[in-house]
Motif scaffolding. Sequence first.
Motif, PDB file in Angstrom:
ATOM      1  N   ALA A  92       0.846  -1.191   0.000  1.00 46.91           N
ATOM      2  CA  ALA A  92       0.000   0.000   0.000  1.00 46.91           C
ATOM      3  C   ALA A  92       0.883   1.243   0.000  1.00 46.91           C
ATOM      4  O   ALA A  92       1.925   1.287   0.665  1.00 46.91           O
ATOM      5  CB  ALA A  92      -0.908   0.001   1.235  1.00 46.91           C
ATOM      6  N   ASP A  93       0.487   2.253  -0.767  1.00 44.63           N
ATOM      7  CA  ASP A  93       1.269   3.475  -0.921  1.00 44.63           C
ATOM      8  C   ASP A  93       0.837   4.535   0.089  1.00 44.63           C
ATOM      9  O   ASP A  93      -0.362   4.757   0.306  1.00 44.63           O
ATOM     10  CB  ASP A  93       1.116   4.021  -2.341  1.00 44.63           C
ATOM     11  N   PHE A  94       1.828   5.200   0.694  1.00 46.84           N
ATOM     12  CA  PHE A  94       1.566   6.267   1.658  1.00 46.84           C
ATOM     13  C   PHE A  94       2.579   7.389   1.438  1.00 46.84           C
ATOM     14  O   PHE A  94       3.727   7.139   1.053  1.00 46.84           O
ATOM     15  CB  PHE A  94       1.694   5.774   3.099  1.00 46.84           C
ATOM     16  N   THR A  95       2.142   8.609   1.712  1.00 45.81           N
ATOM     17  CA  THR A  95       3.049   9.747   1.786  1.00 45.81           C
ATOM     18  C   THR A  95       3.037  10.228   3.222  1.00 45.81           C
ATOM     19  O   THR A  95       1.981  10.555   3.778  1.00 45.81           O
ATOM     20  CB  THR A  95       2.617  10.874   0.840  1.00 45.81           C
ATOM     21  N   VAL A  96       4.217  10.251   3.847  1.00 44.21           N
ATOM     22  CA  VAL A  96       4.309  10.530   5.280  1.00 44.21           C
ATOM     23  C   VAL A  96       5.344  11.630   5.512  1.00 44.21           C
ATOM     24  O   VAL A  96       6.384  11.673   4.862  1.00 44.21           O
ATOM     25  CB  VAL A  96       4.716   9.267   6.074  1.00 44.21           C
ATOM     26  N   GLU A  97       5.049  12.493   6.466  1.00 49.17           N
ATOM     27  CA  GLU A  97       5.977  13.572   6.815  1.00 49.17           C
ATOM     28  C   GLU A  97       7.175  13.009   7.573  1.00 49.17           C
ATOM     29  O   GLU A  97       7.034  12.159   8.450  1.00 49.17           O
ATOM     30  CB  GLU A  97       5.253  14.611   7.666  1.00 49.17           C
ATOM     31  N   VAL A  98       8.349  13.496   7.226  1.00 49.79           N
ATOM     32  CA  VAL A  98       9.597  13.086   7.875  1.00 49.79           C
ATOM     33  C   VAL A  98      10.284  14.322   8.450  1.00 49.79           C
ATOM     34  O   VAL A  98      10.366  15.356   7.791  1.00 49.79           O
ATOM     35  CB  VAL A  98      10.539  12.389   6.866  1.00 49.79           C
ATOM     36  N   LEU A 152      11.315   3.677  12.148  1.00 54.08           N
ATOM     37  CA  LEU A 152      10.249   3.341  13.093  1.00 54.08           C
ATOM     38  C   LEU A 152       9.443   4.584  13.478  1.00 54.08           C
ATOM     39  O   LEU A 152       8.225   4.494  13.704  1.00 54.08           O
ATOM     40  CB  LEU A 152      10.840   2.680  14.340  1.00 54.08           C
ATOM     41  N   ASP A 153      10.084   5.751  13.555  1.00 53.75           N
ATOM     42  CA  ASP A 153       9.349   6.996  13.815  1.00 53.75           C
ATOM     43  C   ASP A 153       8.291   7.228  12.739  1.00 53.75           C
ATOM     44  O   ASP A 153       7.166   7.645  13.034  1.00 53.75           O
ATOM     45  CB  ASP A 153      10.306   8.194  13.829  1.00 53.75           C
ATOM     46  N   ILE A 154       8.660   6.974  11.510  1.00 53.99           N
ATOM     47  CA  ILE A 154       7.742   7.214  10.395  1.00 53.99           C
ATOM     48  C   ILE A 154       6.599   6.203  10.421  1.00 53.99           C
ATOM     49  O   ILE A 154       5.445   6.546  10.142  1.00 53.99           O
ATOM     50  CB  ILE A 154       8.491   7.143   9.043  1.00 53.99           C
ATOM     51  N   VAL A 155       6.920   4.962  10.777  1.00 55.71           N
ATOM     52  CA  VAL A 155       5.873   3.945  10.887  1.00 55.71           C
ATOM     53  C   VAL A 155       4.891   4.329  11.987  1.00 55.71           C
ATOM     54  O   VAL A 155       3.672   4.185  11.837  1.00 55.71           O
ATOM     55  CB  VAL A 155       6.491   2.556  11.148  1.00 55.71           C
ATOM     56  N   HIS A 156       5.376   4.855  13.109  1.00 52.89           N
ATOM     57  CA  HIS A 156       4.497   5.313  14.180  1.00 52.89           C
ATOM     58  C   HIS A 156       3.635   6.482  13.718  1.00 52.89           C
ATOM     59  O   HIS A 156       2.441   6.558  14.045  1.00 52.89           O
ATOM     60  CB  HIS A 156       5.319   5.729  15.399  1.00 52.89           C
ATOM     61  N   ARG A 157       4.214   7.404  12.949  1.00 52.54           N
ATOM     62  CA  ARG A 157       3.427   8.529  12.440  1.00 52.54           C
ATOM     63  C   ARG A 157       2.387   8.032  11.446  1.00 52.54           C
ATOM     64  O   ARG A 157       1.257   8.554  11.417  1.00 52.54           O
ATOM     65  CB  ARG A 157       4.352   9.558  11.790  1.00 52.54           C
TER      66      ARG A 157
END
Length: 265
Positions: free
Chosen positions: A30-36, A43-48
């Motif tokens: 699954a595709d996601f765009t996440v703030e970094v 793991l921080d990004i997975v939590h966000r």
Amino acid sequence: MSQAQTEQQSGTYQAHFRVWRGDADAGELADFTVEVHEGEVVLDIVHRLQATQAPDLAVRWNCKAGKCGSCSAEINGRPRLMCMTRMSVFERTETLTITPLRAFPVVRDLVTDVSFNYAKAREIPSFVPPPELAPGEYRMQQEDVGRSQEFRKCIECFLCQDTCHVVRDHEENKAAFAGPRFLMRIAELDMHPLDAAPESGLDRKATAQDEHGLGYCNITKCCTEVCPENIKITDNALIPLKERAADRKYDPLVWLGNKIRRRTE
């Protein structure tokens, strides 16, 4: 000022992730765009991602300090700890693909069933205390302590088990092969100066070869390459154990000595 320039100055940017979603029956990326943010790890990004877009995403983690081994996954195809993989090692425009450990059955999303490893751990005979010494009387030279101390750093993340092609690519080998983590455990016990296994009739070199699949290992060093504790699994544990096992089994003088001993008994 453009968005790219703003992101460059602030250290914050939008990253593209592909995360495996599914269970033992079926799944897909699954595709996601996440703030970094600057300084973050995967793991921080997975939590966000869980907090903002996918609250039902299953992921295993505990200490977030690289010491529990829980957050093992494959990032762009390489087995890694998510808590120890910094986002700064990837290009900002790079798509990060996160998948579960391939060598083990999927439970859900990024969580795998690693019970294979615990079953193998139970098959390894434990340390045999010297019968002439009581607890508290054990004494070792620092040199002997140092030889095996490296192997005690293992956090049982099972990345070495996952990347070992004997386990990863050949399901039929699992019954007969302990994998690098547990062959390393045998090597550690075999070089322990206080282990009384020989006196008890247990030959660790023989069991490594005959019962735990040491011969399957062809020392590609892939286990060493993914170890987050930088343990030299191949060079310091598996190769020396192979050499000792080969000496025991194929050395002509050892073979002759065993023959003579059998005749005199």
